[in-house]
Design a protein around this motif. Structure first.
Motif, short mmCIF file in Angstrom:
data_model
loop_
_atom_site.label_atom_id
_atom_site.label_comp_id
_atom_site.label_asym_id
_atom_site.label_seq_id
_atom_site.Cartn_x
_atom_site.Cartn_y
_atom_site.Cartn_z
N UNK A 229 -23.84 57.73 -4.68
CA UNK A 229 -22.86 58.80 -4.78
C UNK A 229 -21.60 58.47 -3.99
N UNK A 230 -20.46 58.88 -4.50
CA UNK A 230 -19.19 58.73 -3.81
C UNK A 230 -19.21 59.44 -2.47
N UNK A 231 -19.97 60.54 -2.39
CA UNK A 231 -20.04 61.32 -1.15
C UNK A 231 -20.70 60.53 -0.01
N UNK A 232 -21.43 59.46 -0.34
CA UNK A 232 -22.06 58.65 0.70
C UNK A 232 -21.09 57.64 1.32
N UNK A 233 -19.81 57.70 0.88
CA UNK A 233 -18.75 56.84 1.42
C UNK A 233 -19.13 55.35 1.40
#
Length: 334
Positions: A117-121
């Motif tokens: 996920x993009x949210x996991x940077x």
């Protein structure tokens, strides 16, 4: 030691898809060819751009097909991509994985953290072939690369050979992100980059290896870049028409219909054949045109016509004189 082509080399490096098997079905004669090489004391290795299986899984698949293989004889772009990432990122860094479970496992094994996920940077995106890859994970990858993540592609093969014909490969999936992002990957690991071939030679201690492949744009170009001789077999993606039009960086040393060519005399397969006649065929050049006459082995005809097209005769300027030549050019798609 074999008296044929393979006997002049101390290592034969095989591509897999289109050379040894098609998806999960062995190509006739492949197992026998590998067994014969081993019996002749010639080392073998396998180098594949397919990132959907780990080396041990590839070796197990090959062995199950009757093609003897050990995990340490298999080099694939998944492991190579993970190694590139490990050399660039700190231990434990998050890496967004686009691909099969094998690529996830390779990333984890080098001490990095697979994320989805993009949210996991993610610090990087690694993209390899996987039959379940879809829009959702590609969207996460696009967001991550746009935010600054390093983009590593295991390979850019446009297609995969299969018994039903060419299927979309990782290059087609990379093209989705290329279109969305308007840029190229930061790193492309697999063939035509020469690293898989040079690593295989180094691990075996080979001084004079031969690369066997079915694709001019990956296998053969990679071999040329590595300074290695190569054999194109016509059991996979690249066919005679593409070979006739090949630029210098994609021209193999030899061509054969299949792996049985490894045991034919090298001079029966060497490219190009710059003669007026050979093996029942005659090639007549008139200016910028060339006419093929006679009948005989299709590989000999292909070598003769490569002698003309590689010297400047346009592929579309090849003409057939005899019925056998007409059938051959038609079969080649000309």
């Amino acid at each position: 030691m074999s008296d044929g082509l393979a006997g002049g080399y101390d290592l034969v490096i095989f591509d897999l898809d289109g050379v040894v098997y098609l998806i999960d079905k062995p190509i006739p004669g492949a197992a026998e060819a590998v067994e014969r090489l081993r019996g002749d004391g010639i080392a073998v290795a396998y180098a594949t751009n397919n990132a959907s299986r780990r080396a041990a899984d590839v070796a197990s698949l090959l062995t199950g097909m009757g093609v003897p293989a050990k995990p340490d004889e298999v080099l694939n772009s998944a492991g190579a991509a993970a190694a590139v990432l490990a050399s660039r990122l700190p231990a434990g860094a998050p890496v967004l994985v686009v691909g099969a479970d094998a690529l996830v496992a390779e990333v984890r094994d080098v001490g990095l953290t697979p994320v989805f996920s993009f949210e996991d940077k993610p610090a990087a995106v690694v993209q390899g072939y996987g039959p379940e890859v879809g829009w959702r994970i590609l969207a996460e990858a696009a967001l991550s690369v746009r935010a600054g993540a390093t983009w590593v592609a295991t390979n850019t093969d446009r297609t995969l050979p299969s018994p039903r014909g060419p299927l979309p490969g990782n290059g087609s999936l990379v093209a989705v992100l290329r279109t969305a992002l308007g840029r190229e990957p930061d790193v492309i690991v697999g063939k035509p980059e020469p690293a898989l071939f040079t690593t295989a030679a180094s691990l075996s201690g080979a001084q004079h290896p031969l690369v066997v492949g079915d694709r001019l744009d990956t296998d053969i170009q990679g071999a040329v870049g590595a300074g290695m001789d190569s054999l194109l077999v016509l059991t996979g993606v690249s066919g005679p028409a593409e070979l006739l039009a090949a630029p210098p960086e994609r021209r193999p040393t030899f061509v054969a219909a299949d792996l049985s060519g490894l045991f034919r005399p090298a001079e029966d397969l060497r490219l190009p054949l710059r003669l007026d006649a050979a093996g029942g065929w005659r090639l007549t050049r008139t200016g910028d045109r060339a006419a093929l006459d006679g009948d005989g082995d299709p590989i000999t005809a292909l070598r003769l016509t490569c002698g003309a097209t590689w010297d400047g005769v346009p592929v579309e300027a090849l003409e057939a004189v005899s019925p056998a030549a007409a059938t051959l050019l038609e079969n080649w798609g000309l």
